[in-house]
Scaffold this motif. Structure first.
Motif, mmCIF file in Angstrom:
data_model
loop_
_atom_site.group_PDB
_atom_site.id
_atom_site.type_symbol
_atom_site.label_atom_id
_atom_site.label_comp_id
_atom_site.label_asym_id
_atom_site.label_seq_id
_atom_site.Cartn_x
_atom_site.Cartn_y
_atom_site.Cartn_z
ATOM 1 N N THR A 1 2.841 -32.408 -27.747
ATOM 2 C CA THR A 1 3.889 -31.887 -26.846
ATOM 3 C C THR A 1 4.686 -33.068 -26.139
ATOM 4 N N LYS A 2 5.572 -32.754 -25.797
ATOM 5 C CA LYS A 2 6.653 -33.812 -25.300
ATOM 6 C C LYS A 2 5.930 -34.367 -23.890
ATOM 7 N N ALA A 3 5.115 -33.383 -23.170
ATOM 8 C CA ALA A 3 4.311 -34.093 -21.928
ATOM 9 C C ALA A 3 3.265 -35.103 -22.336
ATOM 10 N N LEU A 4 2.641 -34.709 -23.277
ATOM 11 C CA LEU A 4 1.479 -35.768 -23.898
ATOM 12 C C LEU A 4 2.225 -36.938 -24.465
ATOM 13 N N ALA A 5 3.285 -36.935 -25.350
ATOM 14 C CA ALA A 5 3.822 -37.953 -25.951
ATOM 15 C C ALA A 5 4.601 -38.989 -24.890
ATOM 16 N N GLU A 6 4.940 -38.468 -23.864
ATOM 17 C CA GLU A 6 5.246 -39.369 -22.591
ATOM 18 C C GLU A 6 4.233 -40.267 -22.308
ATOM 19 N N THR A 7 2.919 -39.960 -22.497
ATOM 20 C CA THR A 7 1.925 -40.958 -22.025
ATOM 21 C C THR A 7 1.494 -41.951 -23.182
ATOM 22 N N VAL A 8 2.220 -41.900 -24.190
ATOM 23 C CA VAL A 8 1.683 -42.706 -25.365
ATOM 24 C C VAL A 8 1.805 -44.328 -24.830
ATOM 25 N N VAL A 9 0.995 -45.121 -25.148
ATOM 26 C CA VAL A 9 1.016 -46.584 -24.648
ATOM 27 C C VAL A 9 0.628 -47.395 -26.045
ATOM 28 N N ASP A 10 0.081 -46.869 -27.051
ATOM 29 C CA ASP A 10 -0.068 -47.728 -28.377
ATOM 30 C C ASP A 10 -0.349 -46.752 -29.506
ATOM 31 N N VAL A 11 0.414 -47.231 -30.478
ATOM 32 C CA VAL A 11 0.230 -46.348 -31.840
ATOM 33 C C VAL A 11 0.030 -47.446 -32.814
ATOM 34 N N ARG A 12 -1.167 -47.414 -33.692
ATOM 35 C CA ARG A 12 -1.373 -47.894 -34.866
ATOM 36 C C ARG A 12 -1.892 -47.186 -36.109
ATOM 37 N N VAL A 13 -1.482 -47.807 -37.299
ATOM 38 C CA VAL A 13 -2.126 -47.140 -38.681
ATOM 39 C C VAL A 13 -2.951 -48.249 -38.884
ATOM 40 N N ASP A 14 -4.338 -48.205 -39.235
ATOM 41 C CA ASP A 14 -5.373 -48.860 -39.376
ATOM 42 C C ASP A 14 -5.143 -49.391 -41.041
ATOM 43 N N ARG A 15 -4.375 -49.733 -41.425
ATOM 44 C CA ARG A 15 -4.389 -50.040 -42.880
ATOM 45 C C ARG A 15 -5.279 -51.271 -43.254
ATOM 46 N N ALA A 16 -5.964 -50.922 -44.508
ATOM 47 C CA ALA A 16 -7.249 -52.151 -44.617
ATOM 48 C C ALA A 16 -6.368 -53.169 -45.154
ATOM 49 N N ALA A 17 -7.154 -54.205 -44.859
ATOM 50 C CA ALA A 17 -6.452 -55.752 -45.456
ATOM 51 C C ALA A 17 -6.470 -55.965 -46.785
ATOM 52 N N ALA A 18 -7.173 -55.146 -47.487
ATOM 53 C CA ALA A 18 -7.025 -55.386 -48.910
ATOM 54 C C ALA A 18 -7.643 -54.087 -49.709
ATOM 55 N N ALA B 1 1.912 -20.086 -40.607
ATOM 56 C CA ALA B 1 0.905 -19.711 -39.730
ATOM 57 C C ALA B 1 0.913 -21.080 -38.452
ATOM 58 N N MET B 2 1.151 -22.095 -39.204
ATOM 59 C CA MET B 2 1.263 -23.278 -38.163
ATOM 60 C C MET B 2 2.424 -23.315 -37.308
ATOM 61 N N GLU B 3 3.713 -22.745 -37.719
ATOM 62 C CA GLU B 3 4.739 -22.604 -37.167
ATOM 63 C C GLU B 3 4.422 -21.671 -35.970
ATOM 64 N N GLN B 4 3.825 -20.438 -36.153
ATOM 65 C CA GLN B 4 3.559 -19.510 -35.175
ATOM 66 C C GLN B 4 2.731 -20.120 -34.099
ATOM 67 N N ARG B 5 1.876 -20.780 -34.604
ATOM 68 C CA ARG B 5 0.578 -21.549 -33.701
ATOM 69 C C ARG B 5 1.138 -22.583 -32.533
ATOM 70 N N LEU B 6 2.185 -23.041 -33.054
ATOM 71 C CA LEU B 6 2.507 -24.467 -32.243
ATOM 72 C C LEU B 6 2.849 -24.020 -30.862
ATOM 73 N N PRO B 7 3.794 -22.784 -30.838
ATOM 74 C CA PRO B 7 4.186 -22.776 -29.404
ATOM 75 C C PRO B 7 3.160 -22.142 -28.494
ATOM 76 N N ARG B 8 2.149 -21.465 -29.231
ATOM 77 C CA ARG B 8 1.085 -21.048 -28.417
ATOM 78 C C ARG B 8 0.148 -22.027 -27.919
ATOM 79 N N LEU B 9 0.145 -23.058 -28.826
ATOM 80 C CA LEU B 9 -0.615 -24.098 -28.288
ATOM 81 C C LEU B 9 -0.026 -24.918 -27.116
ATOM 82 N N ALA B 10 1.110 -24.966 -27.034
ATOM 83 C CA ALA B 10 1.965 -25.652 -25.998
ATOM 84 C C ALA B 10 1.771 -24.827 -24.711
ATOM 85 N N GLU B 11 2.066 -23.336 -24.938
ATOM 86 C CA GLU B 11 1.738 -22.567 -23.786
ATOM 87 C C GLU B 11 0.037 -22.576 -23.102
#
Length: 278
Positions: free
Chosen positions: A244-261, A135-145
């Motif tokens: 989507t590729k158009a949104l991906a092109e706007t990325v300026v920072d990516v972080r995984v907020d892994r706990a310190a301990a 279902a996800m595979e079917q939905r992704l193209p519709r989201l992009a549209e």
């Protein structure tokens, strides 16, 4: 002055009430997040809104079975519209897929909070997982549209590549790393080594976490509560933002907020936080 990037985060909270008891509120208060996708809420809408507070507009799709699953999207702005219909009507997706449209300037950004089944190889649980991924595979193209600025995020419960699981050799026949599951991600973002992989191939979505990290192990987003998995960083990268590729092109920072301990964790997952300069 340039506008502040849109900060979007996803987190499987493993029960939002327990997460707040362990310190999720303190994390959230210091992160200046604009849109927050949650999975495994396992609480009522009233509980969720009370924990988050009045500053958040909250959309919540609880699971059919009380105390199970549940997805939500909380935002500093009011949703333009939201949807929960997903896949065919003959299987239960309640608490696993929630879409919302937000106005960001003069653009519409479509956000999905998704919680894919854990699955279990060669059991009915795995059949349900495959149905959801279909279902996800079917939905992704519709989201992009629908919107060129769309992101599907959440606990997708599949490690796409060997880089995504510390002990990948020991999990080749287990749910979460089955070849059939990984093939879905080949279709979502392209296959490793093929032209356009994670840059518009497949259904045109981009795995933001992998794009930012490059070809390195991890960074993982889930570690078992048991043993020394967290201390040894023996994790899985199963929390995604697929944009989507158009949104991906706007990325300026990516972080995984892994706990310190270990004792500072408020979930067995770590949040994935991405800044989009829209």
């Amino acid at each position: 002055m340039p506008s502040k990037p849109l900060r979007v985060a996803t987190a499987n909270v493993n029960g939002v009430r327990a997460a707040f008891r362990r310190g999720m509120g303190e994390w959230l208060s210091g992160r200046e997040i604009d849109i927050l996708a949650l999975q495994e809420v396992r609480a009522s809408t009233d509980d969720l809104t009370a924990l988050l507070g009045d500053d958040w507009d909250v959309l919540h799709d609880p699971a059919t079975a009380k105390g199970r699953a549940g997805v939500a999207i909380a935002s500093r702005r009011k949703a333009h519209i939201h949807r929960v219909e997903f896949g065919t009507t003959d299987f239960d997706t309640a608490g696993r897929w929630l879409e919302a449209d937000y106005e960001v300037g003069d653009r519409i950004v479509t956000v999905v909070s998704a919680y894919v089944h854990t699955g279990e190889a060669d059991t009915p649980k795995q059949v349900e997982k495959f149905r959801f991924l279909d279902a996800m595979e079917q939905r992704l193209p519709r989201l992009a549209e629908h919107s060129e600025l769309a992101v599907v995020m959440g606990d997708l419960n599949v490690g796409h590549r060997t880089l995504d699981i510390k002990n990948w050799k020991g999990n080749l026949k287990k749910a979460g790393f089955l070849p059939e599951e990984r093939a879905y991600f080949d279709r979502f973002v392209g296959a490793e080594g093929e032209p356009g992989y994670n840059d518009g191939a497949g259904l045109g979505f981009v795995d933001i976490g992998r794009k930012a990290a490059g070809d390195v192990a991890g960074p993982y987003t889930w570690w078992s509560w048991r043993g020394k998995a967290f201390d040894n960083d023996a994790g899985w990268r199963i929390d995604y933002q697929l944009a989507t590729k158009a949104l991906a092109e706007t990325v300026v920072d990516v972080r995984v907020d892994r706990a310190a301990a270990y004792d500072e964790r408020w979930s067995d997952h770590a949040p994935l936080v991405v800044d989009y300069a829209i």
